[in-house]
Design an enzyme around this catalytic site. Structure first.
Site, mmCIF file in Angstrom:
data_model
loop_
_atom_site.group_PDB
_atom_site.id
_atom_site.type_symbol
_atom_site.label_atom_id
_atom_site.label_comp_id
_atom_site.label_asym_id
_atom_site.label_seq_id
_atom_site.Cartn_x
_atom_site.Cartn_y
_atom_site.Cartn_z
ATOM 1 N N HIS A 1 -15.685 4.059 16.438
ATOM 2 C CA HIS A 1 -15.309 5.228 17.240
ATOM 3 C C HIS A 1 -13.963 5.747 16.752
ATOM 4 O O HIS A 1 -13.034 4.962 16.520
ATOM 5 C CB HIS A 1 -15.217 4.842 18.720
ATOM 6 C CG HIS A 1 -14.783 5.959 19.610
ATOM 7 N ND1 HIS A 1 -15.554 7.072 19.847
ATOM 8 C CD2 HIS A 1 -13.649 6.145 20.329
ATOM 9 C CE1 HIS A 1 -14.932 7.894 20.670
ATOM 10 N NE2 HIS A 1 -13.765 7.349 20.980
ATOM 11 N N HIS B 1 -7.709 13.759 16.367
ATOM 12 C CA HIS B 1 -8.096 13.571 17.755
ATOM 13 C C HIS B 1 -7.527 14.739 18.539
ATOM 14 O O HIS B 1 -6.315 14.791 18.804
ATOM 15 C CB HIS B 1 -7.564 12.241 18.277
ATOM 16 C CG HIS B 1 -8.209 11.810 19.553
ATOM 17 N ND1 HIS B 1 -7.683 10.841 20.372
ATOM 18 C CD2 HIS B 1 -9.354 12.210 20.152
ATOM 19 C CE1 HIS B 1 -8.462 10.670 21.416
ATOM 20 N NE2 HIS B 1 -9.481 11.496 21.302
#
Length: 478
Positions: free
Chosen positions: A138, A184
């Site tokens: 992830h 992110h």
């Protein structure tokens, strides 16, 4: 016993000698006697030793034959047997033979691991991808926490070297909207160039395993940048890129048929499709207005508006239909897809719809990802996802802790290839497994408490048990 002798088998019946040995402890006028029974190999181990020994002695050749025939280590040599004897040199005093106690000690040692690496890939790899657990990462580009760490291609390289088969990249436009960065979003994490991530994936994808690598894109791009990504991906991976040539697969291909292939899995970015008329003048504004009127449309309708170059990249189609969470588990017999759920969504839906999850994962792919509040890149218990058939239980590989060790231990199986076949009961379409159904539990418990005294193993005769712990030895006051 299974094909590999398990080190815990010594807890079975027949483990104790008949003779009892006293151990006396005395202070002033108070004296206490403890009685021990020597640890003795169980009967099945003794029978096994007799089969592979002669006159109570196991030679190097006997041990090699045991490794080949019983442990299924077909390439075991006399040198391998000698290394085992060398590891027991403090107990056999440099003799080149073993007795039953030495053999038992070997079975309990690190030289007899639960999963032998030499077995290699031994699961059937010709079933569809949905029949396998996949080693999944992830936010694979982050070097640390989820809020302020750097993004780099190095975590991707480390993950691939460990055997990770699913890499996740978040694609965002830069401040000018001309280039694609991996970052992110909406955090303080630094970006990394998409080319570096893709090149690292290409160069290290098949070092640890030759089975396919899946790259999941969470893209937040305009259609023009999607077309640019399509060119970059095609140029970087060339023949390694798997393109199915059809938008609707009735069944996923097998890992065996996809060896040394890289697959792209993604869905169209909804946030840009809803306002693409203002961002992309050359894009059909009429289609944009139609999409804005259909905010509740399914992901298939959104996908029609993606540039063909980008759409043709997608080997595993992803998406979550609008409406209730249970709507996501509806099965389309004509095509397969990937569904992503957070760990919280999994906990919620598994309470009442566990069987629906199992049924869905028999044909489709389910990806579970950490909740957004895990800022420290910690992980969750993967067993809930696995027991419901989730193939992609995504973990922060840069994290730490017990659950990451469980994940790493899970994928040491099957030759560390990154794919582990799901158990048959999760694939049985006639009898859907119910994870919530209570299973019968054996209530007969036998407790043995091993201790070490003067370098020897003993089992004591327990006469008193506590609810909190087992007393190691019990004696009588005299």
């Amino acid at each position: 016993m299974s094909s590999t002798v398990r080190s815990r088998s010594w807890l079975r019946s027949g483990i104790l000698r008949e003779s009892r040995r006293p151990f006396r402890f005395q202070i002033c006028c108070c004296r206490r006697d403890f009685y021990f029974r020597d640890l003795r190999p169980p009967s099945d181990v003794q029978l096994l030793f007799e089969h592979y020994s002669e006159n109570g002695t196991m030679t190097i050749e006997h041990l090699r034959r045991f490794l080949v025939e019983y442990q299924k280590l077909k390439d075991a040599t006399r040198e391998d047997a000698m290394s085992i004897l060398h590891s027991l040199r403090h107990h056999i005093m440099y003799r080149k033979e073993l007795n039953v106690d030495h053999f038992f000690r070997y079975l309990l040692s690190d030289h007899n691991p639960p999963m032998a690496p030499s077995l290699g890939v031994h699961h059937d790899m010709n079933a569809p991808l949905a029949h396998y657990y996949m080693y999944t990462g992830h936010n694979s580009y982050l070097t640390g926490n989820q809020l302020s760490s750097d993004s780099s291609s190095e975590p991707i390289i480390k993950a691939l070297k460990k055997g990770v088969r699913v890499i996740k990249l978040d694609l965002w436009p830069d401040s000018r909207g001309n280039k694609v960065k991996v970052s992110h979003g909406n955090t303080l994490t630094s970006p990394v160039d998409l080319n570096r991530c893709l090149t690292a994936t290409r160069d290290y994808a098949f070092i640890a395993s030759e089975f396919p690598v899946v790259i999941t894109f969470e893209d937040h791009l305009t259609p023009r940048l999607q077309a640019k990504v399509a060119k970059i991906v095609t140029k970087t991976f060339e023949s390694k890129l798997h393109q199915p040539g059809t938008d609707q697969l009735a069944e996923f291909p097998s890992p065996e048929s996809l060896k040394k292939k890289i697959l792209i899995s993604t869905k169209p970015p909804k946030e840009y499709l809803k306002r693409q008329s203002s961002m992309e003048k050359e894009y059909d504004s009429a289609q944009s207005e139609e999409l804005s009127d259909k905010e509740g449309s399914d992901w298939d309708e959104e996908e029609k508006n993606v540039f063909p170059e980008y759409k043709h990249l997608i080997a595993i189609h992803a998406g979550k239909p609008k409406g209730r969470l249970t709507n996501s588990l509806r099965i389309d017999t004509s095509k397969v897809r990937r569904l992503s759920l957070s760990e919280q969504e999994l906990e919620e839906i598994s309470q009442k719809h566990g069987q629906d999850l199992v049924r869905f994962t028999q044909k489709n792919l389910l990806r579970i990802y950490p909740k957004c509040t895990r800022f420290d890149s910690s992980n969750y218990d993967p067993l809930l996802g696995w027991m419901h058939g989730a193939q992609m239980v995504a973990f922060n590989m840069q994290g730490y802790g017990k659950y990451l060790w469980i994940m790493e231990g899970m994928f040491k199986a099957n030759g560390r290839c990154g794919y582990v076949k799901k158990p048959d009961f999760l694939l049985d379409k006639d009898h859907i497994f119910n994870p919530a159904k209570p299973l019968p539990v054996k209530t007969n418990l036998k407790v043995c408490s091993p201790i070490v005294q003067n370098g020897f193993f003993y089992i004591c005769t327990n006469k008193h048990l506590s609810l909190k712990k087992v007393m190691p030895v019990v004696g009588k006051n005299r």
